[in-house]
Design an enzyme around this catalytic site. Sequence first.
Site, short mmCIF file in Angstrom:
data_model
loop_
_atom_site.label_atom_id
_atom_site.label_comp_id
_atom_site.label_asym_id
_atom_site.label_seq_id
_atom_site.Cartn_x
_atom_site.Cartn_y
_atom_site.Cartn_z
N GLU A 176 0.82 -1.21 0.00
CA GLU A 176 0.00 0.00 0.00
C GLU A 176 0.86 1.27 0.00
O GLU A 176 1.08 1.88 1.04
CB GLU A 176 -0.95 0.03 1.20
CG GLU A 176 -1.90 1.23 1.16
CD GLU A 176 -2.78 1.36 2.38
OE1 GLU A 176 -3.66 2.24 2.39
OE2 GLU A 176 -2.59 0.60 3.35
N LYS A 213 -2.78 -1.99 -2.89
CA LYS A 213 -3.82 -1.11 -2.38
C LYS A 213 -3.40 0.32 -2.69
O LYS A 213 -2.39 0.80 -2.18
CB LYS A 213 -4.04 -1.31 -0.88
CG LYS A 213 -5.16 -0.44 -0.31
CD LYS A 213 -5.55 -0.84 1.10
CE LYS A 213 -6.67 0.04 1.63
NZ LYS A 213 -7.16 -0.40 2.96
#
Length: 298
Positions: A176, A213
Amino acid sequence: MIDQEMNTIIADGDGFIAALDQSGGSTPKALRAYGVEDDEWNGDEEMFAQIHKMRSRIVTSPSFNGDRVIGAILFERTMDGLADGKPVPTVLRDRGVVPFLKVDKGLEDEQDGVQMMKPIAGLDDLLARAKALGVYGTKMRSVINSASPTGIGAIVAQQFEVGAQILNAGLMPILEPEYSIKSEDRAEGEVILRDEILKHLNSLDDGQQVMLKLSIPVEANTYKPLVDHPGVLRVVALSGGYSRTDACKKLAENDGMIASFSRALLEELRAQMTDDEFDAALKTAIEEIYEASTGKCE
């Protein structure tokens, strides 16, 4: 080895991943939004007890199941806790929801336009414990604030380096590198980020995969080459501070991306609700996010 049954759910399932992993400094804000004021708890233990109570209520609600929610990201204390007398990962798996664990320990101060992850002490032990509890994968966050090619390169390299350690432990890493939606040069920086990620994906061993993400991009489908890459199991989107309505609208414009929302999922839930009211509000949020992730609001 990565659990293949859960791997199939995440790769092929229709739905989204709930982010239930607020920790540390973000927890008081999350509790206030939920209707629990600061004077209702004293110290970290009581604070985390309150947030665990909220999360337990979510994961045991009738509408929170694998029909719409294919995964859930947990804070370490949530993973170690109980809901309905059972370990939370077990509760999730029983409902057809794949459990993930947040493993990062927060962010370094900004340098070169980015905030790297702090060192993750004891990661191997944490991964082994998570694996034993039935967790499928992990998530770790760093933040990009400006379109610095060297800063973004360093962020991505760190994410893939730790991701390799997680893969070696038999878990699926969600990388992420969040791009702040407040950044004025985000459109330019997201192209740099995409291309830097592609370089690392092209270096993966055959058959090896990671998850990503990412912030919902300024330009729709900027990340489509990542969605289509054989080294990517799934690309999920964070809401990044957008309201649920705005986040769903923007997500629906991006083919192949599904949601992994936190605030946008929980924004209308309140501690003072009856169980029926709570589940009705949660169901409404789940349906809207599901449609944005799969039906594209058509």
